[in-house]
Write a protein that holds these residues in place. Structure first.
Motif, short mmCIF file in Angstrom:
data_model
loop_
_atom_site.label_atom_id
_atom_site.label_comp_id
_atom_site.label_asym_id
_atom_site.label_seq_id
_atom_site.Cartn_x
_atom_site.Cartn_y
_atom_site.Cartn_z
N ILE A 132 0.84 -1.20 0.00
CA ILE A 132 0.00 0.00 0.00
C ILE A 132 0.88 1.25 0.00
N LYS A 133 1.93 1.23 0.82
CA LYS A 133 2.82 2.38 0.90
C LYS A 133 3.59 2.58 -0.40
N LEU A 134 4.14 1.50 -0.96
CA LEU A 134 4.96 1.62 -2.17
C LEU A 134 4.13 1.95 -3.40
N GLY B 123 25.33 -2.12 3.49
CA GLY B 123 25.46 -3.52 3.83
C GLY B 123 26.19 -4.28 2.74
N SER B 124 26.73 -5.42 3.12
CA SER B 124 27.51 -6.22 2.17
C SER B 124 26.68 -7.30 1.49
N ALA B 125 25.43 -7.47 1.88
CA ALA B 125 24.55 -8.47 1.29
C ALA B 125 23.20 -7.84 1.03
N SER B 126 22.46 -8.46 0.15
CA SER B 126 21.14 -7.94 -0.21
C SER B 126 20.29 -9.09 -0.71
N ASN B 127 19.07 -8.78 -1.09
CA ASN B 127 18.20 -9.82 -1.64
C ASN B 127 17.25 -9.21 -2.65
N VAL C 283 18.55 -3.91 0.69
CA VAL C 283 19.87 -3.97 1.30
C VAL C 283 19.78 -3.20 2.61
N GLU C 284 19.76 -3.95 3.70
CA GLU C 284 19.62 -3.39 5.03
C GLU C 284 18.39 -2.46 5.09
N ASP C 285 18.59 -1.17 5.27
CA ASP C 285 17.49 -0.24 5.50
C ASP C 285 16.94 0.39 4.22
N LEU C 286 17.49 0.02 3.07
CA LEU C 286 17.05 0.60 1.81
C LEU C 286 16.40 -0.46 0.94
N SER C 287 15.27 -0.13 0.34
CA SER C 287 14.66 -1.01 -0.66
C SER C 287 14.29 -0.18 -1.89
N LEU C 288 14.59 -0.72 -3.05
CA LEU C 288 14.24 -0.12 -4.33
C LEU C 288 13.35 -1.10 -5.07
N ASP D 260 6.10 1.40 -12.63
CA ASP D 260 6.12 2.23 -11.43
C ASP D 260 7.43 1.98 -10.67
N LEU D 261 8.02 3.05 -10.16
CA LEU D 261 9.25 2.95 -9.37
C LEU D 261 8.99 3.49 -7.97
N SER D 262 9.62 2.87 -6.97
CA SER D 262 9.45 3.35 -5.61
C SER D 262 10.65 2.97 -4.76
N PHE D 263 10.77 3.65 -3.62
CA PHE D 263 11.86 3.34 -2.69
C PHE D 263 11.35 3.49 -1.27
N ASN D 264 12.07 2.88 -0.36
CA ASN D 264 11.79 3.02 1.06
C ASN D 264 13.14 3.03 1.79
N TYR D 265 13.36 4.01 2.67
CA TYR D 265 14.63 4.11 3.38
C TYR D 265 14.38 4.42 4.84
#
Length: 1006
Positions: free
Chosen positions: A55-57, A844-848, A901-906, A950-955
């Motif tokens: 809903i937010k994104l 961060g050194s890892a992501s998903n 990646v940690e606190d950031l999502s794209l 659509d593009l979005s981010f959350n930090y």
């Protein structure tokens, strides 16, 4: 991203959903579609989940837009920000395309507030920021939740257990116009009484500014018609549109091409005066007067004036037509204040009291082109605002009139005779001087829910154990005030056009000469009010019935009482028909109530044997006793199986019988008398092939004298009256839903989830006007069924002397259970999470990567308007247009890829709507009609597939501060253009109409 019940809010596919009441997530949970708590989320009926993160994104500040984008829903033509209808100002959800009245909206598993006699929930009363998740069941759920759940249930699970202070703000801006949308939320919550209680209070303010069609420009500015565009000539067909017609589609011998031409209304600000003989049909005296006044070529469209009103000329189209587009809202303005409160308190270790409170004030405005009036109107033949030549035209018209003529003007009428100094013309004028028509919908909604829940314990170790109870009462009241302005009073207008005591008429409507005195004299406002209330009381018990070798048998049982009432009070001027510019409304008042008993069981049949990891049956019933004579007592029920072949594969299936009791509007809606053209099969106007002994027998049985059958005496005129409106004897709509699916959760990679589900929904007894109208009712009675006792024959009232259908012996074409609907298809959902060994510097050194997708393939969507004509079916899949409505593409889907990646999502989202073809071609083609038009004879017969990115981010800056934002429709796609769309030359509830929309928000927690 919408997903099935096993996934939500970033949980892994095998993780359970959070409990609906905010309880410990390790405990058994309740999934929408069942009242029985269970340790797993597998359900016989597929449950789609839209999580808080999705809903937010999405960037949508109103929840109805998010729901309209899931593939199981269809754009709601009258319940969205783009509808611009009067009455309107609401938002709803339309599951499977059966309409908003055929799905049920719940909040925390309980019915929510309704508005109006239609008894639909206004989604404007649900704040997006408080929604924890939305669980959507598509398919009949009446056995579990009661009436209205024909196509399913939308259950909003709210954030009702919160500690601290949270503020949230969001700004949306569209690229083409830069129009802002603001929303602000403040939520406060905390525990009290040493943690035994919790109270949450949340306030919301939303302001959405308007966008008019004129501001949007390219596709929305003009009122378009299908037509023939002739290149390089001064033909009227070249009237301006910026759209290029398709090549090679010749429409005239002179090299024309099918395309869009500028259209509009013939009622224009300078006035159009018609309803008079053409020059060729006029008598010599009138022809002479025409010629002297410059009207020697006057035709059927009549004549108009120059701006000064000093010269008249024949009216031509489309150059003279008025463009309706620019004044209308494309996006309606909205202002909303809302407060919600959730609380619970543990009276003992086993009894908890809870409460939900809601209040909202929601204002949504509509704007339409200025009012036009086009009706027979009286003028003094010596009107001082006309030249002597035009005065002579009126004098000759007066002398040529058929004697007498009665002219109705709203609440009054007047009869004129030949030579009395009054001439009758149809005066069609757009009263731009009064201003654009405005409608303001102000809706105040209050809703409260109070209840007790808790543990009863166990009566024994082996039976009736782990018992829990829930008792609650809800009350909701919706008050709606609709203020209409800048309309015209028909009676005042007529009075202002005639001389009183020899003085000049108040209004000069010839040319552009309306002054403030005239505008004040004819303008009128109106106010309508609507009040709707709903009460629900329910008590239920759940627990374990007894134990079987394969596991415990879960059950739920209870009783429920509901009462719904609504009252619509129209303005007296509007109800009388005196107001031009807005549709008249008739008073509606009524109530319905129902007493119900329900039960549900979940039975584990087998477990832990070869090829059967578990086999579970579920069943439910509900008996409803309605206060309605047409419904009475009715059963709904369901049965299903969940077969978990192994931890990798689950097969599920279910059958459900659901009902919808008619709403207050359908039952008690005001009666409207309509006088129209129809052919009576008992007269001599019908085809000779129908004048058979069988038809004669039915005519006589329904009141036609034997000697008058098949003569003109039965129906001297082809115009006859009929009453349309509510019918208190309506029965319930009934539906049957079948679902069959497979769920794959392979052990070789537990990060993968796939589900494929087939659905089939059939509805009988759909409420609509009896027979589909007066003519169809006559045909069904006398030509098709030929049964004087049928409901169609019983609706025909005849004069006992002549056998005619004349006032007061009026046909009763009331609402009836007359139609059928059917849809089927396949829902596909998948999710996969991929862990990566790289990240982002400093984070961060890892992501998903998370992949999510949700698609619907539509196999069938068929409407049978009249069940008595089962061979006449409108097969609408893959089509759009006046018969089938909103586009129904074969494929519709949404996919999202998110990198975290940690606190950031794209995140990037893809929305897809498949191509559709006009129903003006597909429906008759599929019916095998010989009258099917050639596809290349229709302007733009296909709407291309639409792809939106659509593009979005959350930090998360830290645990207390978060920023999010993005852009929807980043490539600024314009919607496909069609003259068959209900608004702005397109289907604005289905396609994006505002281009690229940017959004940016932040939340702060303390």
């Amino acid at each position: 991203m919408p997903a099935v019940a096993q996934t939500a809010d970033g949980l892994s596919p095998e993780a359970p959903l959070p409990a609906a009441d905010g309880a410990d997530t390790d405990a058994d949970i309740i999934v929408t579609g069942s009242r029985i708590a269970r340790p797993e989320t597998d359900a016989s009926t597929p449950v789609n989940v839209v999580g808080q993160e999705e809903i937010k994104l999405s960037g949508n500040v109103n929840i109805e837009k998010t729901l309209a984008q899931i593939p199981q829903a269809i754009g709601s033509q009258f319940g969205s920000a783009t509808s611009n209808t009067v009455p309107g100002g609401f938002a709803d959800v339309n599951l499977r395309g059966f309409g908003a009245t055929r799905n049920l909206v719940l909040v925390n598993g309980r019915r929510y507030a309704i508005y109006g006699p239609e008894q639909v929930t206004d989604l404007n009363t649900i704040p997006s920021s408080l929604v924890k998740r939305v669980e959507v069941v598509t398919g009949g759920s009446s056995a579990v939740y009661g009436s209205d759940a024909i196509t399913g249930v939308v259950n909003f699970i709210m954030r009702d257990d919160f500690e601290g202070v949270e503020g949230r703000a969001q700004l949306n801006l569209d690229r083409p116009t830069g129009t802002p949308v603001y929303t602000f939320d403040l939520t406060l919550g905390g525990n009290f009484a040493e943690g035994r209680g919790n109270l949450v209070v949340s306030g919301n303010y939303l302001k959405r500014n308007s966008i008019t069609r004129g501001e949007r420009g390219s596709f929305a500015f003009l009122s378009l018609n299908d037509g023939c565009v002739v290149r390089g000539t001064s033909s009227p067909n070249t009237a301006g549109t910026p759209f290029t017609p398709p090549a090679g589609m010749g429409c005239v011998a002179g090299g024309g091409e099918l395309g869009f031409v500028a259209g509009g209304s013939g009622d224009i600000p300078n006035g159009r005066f018609s309803g008079i003989p053409t020059f060729a049909a006029a008598n010599p005296a009138l022809q002479s007067a025409y010629a002297a006044a410059g009207l020697g070529q006057v035709g059927g469209r009549g004549f108009t004036f120059n701006d000064a009103g000093t010269a008249a000329r024949p009216q031509i189209s489309p150059q003279d037509d008025f463009n309706l587009g620019p004044d209308n809202y494309l996006i309606q303005p909205q202002e909303r204040w809302m407060i919600n409160s959730f609380g619970h308190y543990d009276f003992t270790d086993s009894i908890t009291g809870y409460m939900e409170l809601h209040y909202s004030n929601n204002v949504v405005n509509a704007r339409l082109a200025p009012t036009n009036v086009g009706a027979p109107t009286l003028f003094d033949v010596n009107n001082p605002y006309l030249t002597p030549q035009l005065q002579e035209v009126l004098r000759q018209l007066d002398l040529a009139e058929i004697d007498p003529i009665t002219v109705a003007a709203g609440t009054s009428s007047r009869t004129t005779t030949r030579g009395d100094g009054l001439a009758v013309l149809t005066a069609g004028r757009r009263y731009a001087e009064v201003g654009a028509r405005m409608a303001s919908e102000r809706r105040n909604v209050f809703r409260g829910a109070w209840g007790l829940r808790g543990d009863i314990g166990s009566l024994s170790e082996n039976a009736l154990s782990d018992l829990k109870f829930d008792v609650y009462y809800t009350y909701a009241r919706s008050e709606n005030t609709l203020k209409l302005s800048n309309a015209i009073s028909r009676s005042r207008l007529q009075a202002s056009l005639l001389s009183v005591g020899g003085a000049a008429p108040v209004c000069n409507i010839f040319g552009q000469n309306i002054d403030d005195a005239c505008a004040s004299a004819i303008a009128i406002n109106a106010t309508n009010t609507t009040v709707a209330t709903q009460q629900v009381a329910q008590a239920s018990v759940t627990g374990t019935l007894f134990n079987l070798p394969a596991g415990p048998v879960g059950f739920s049982t209870g009783v429920e009482w509901r009462k719904t009432s609504a009252e619509f009070s129209p303005d007296s001027f509007l109800a009388s028909g005196d107001v031009a510019g807005f549709n008249p409304g008739l008073p509606t008042q009524g109530s319905t109530s129902v007493k119900e008993v329900f039960g549900e069981v979940r039975i584990p049949l087998l477990s832990d044997i070869r090829f059967i990891d578990s086999l579970t049956a579920n069943a439910a019933f509900r008996y409803s006793d309605y206060s309605l004579s047409g419904v009475g007592g009715v059963w709904t029920y369901l049965g299903g199986l969940d077969w978990k072949i192994s931890p990798d594969i689950t097969i599920r299936g279910q059958y459900q019988r659901a009902i919808r009791a008619p709403n207050v509007n359908e039952l008690f809606g005001g009666i409207t008398r309509v006088v129209g053209v129809a052919t009576d099969p008992c007269s001599d106007r019908g085809p000779a092939s129908q004048q058979t002994p069988a038809v004669r027998a039915v005519c006589v049985a329904t009141g036609v004298p034997n000697a008058a059958v098949f003569t003109r005496d039965v129906q001297p005129e082809p115009i006859m009256p009929a009453d349309f409106g509510g019918n208190p004897n309506l029965g319930e709509e009934k539906s049957d839903t079948y679902t069959l699916g497979v769920v794959l959760t392979p052990r070789f990679d537990r990060r993968l989830f796939i589900s494929v589900d087939y659905f089939n929904i059939g509805l009988e007894g759909a409420v609509a006007s009896l027979g589909g109208g007066l003519q169809n009712t006559l045909n069904l009675c006398y030509v098709v069924l030929q049964d004087a006792n049928s409901e169609f024959c019983q609706a025909i009232r005849r004069n006992p002397n002549s056998g005619g259908i004349t006032d007061p012996f009026v046909a009763q074409i009331r609402n009836a259970n007359t139609g059928m609907l059917k849809t089927s298809g396949i829902d596909i959902a998948a999710r996969y999470r991929l862990d990566l060994d790289f990240g982002f510097p400093g984070l961060g050194s890892a992501s998903n990567l998370t992949f999510q997708t949700n698609w619907t393939w539509l196999n069938e969507f068929t409407s049978t308007p009249v069940a008595a004509f089962p061979n006449i079916k409108n097969k609408c899949v893959g089509s759009f247009g006046p018969t089938c409505g909103q586009p129904l593409p074969r494929w519709r889907g949404t996919s999202r890829i998110t990198w975290e990646v940690e606190d950031l999502s794209l995140s990037v989202r893809h929305r897809y709507l498949g191509p559709v073809t006009t129903d003006r071609y597909l429906v008759p083609l599929r019916q095998g009609s010989a009258a099917t038009p050639a596809l290349d004879s229709i302007v733009y017969p296909r709407l291309a597939a639409q792809n939106y990115i659509d593009l979005s981010f959350n930090y998360d800056v830290n645990e207390n501060i978060q920023f999010f934002g993005g852009a929807n429709n980043v490539f600024n796609n314009n919607p496909p253009i069609t003259t068959q769309g209900p608004n702005a030359n397109t289907f604005s509830a289905t396609y994006d109409v505002i281009g690229t929309e940017f959004f940016l928000g932040a939340s702060f927690k303390f």
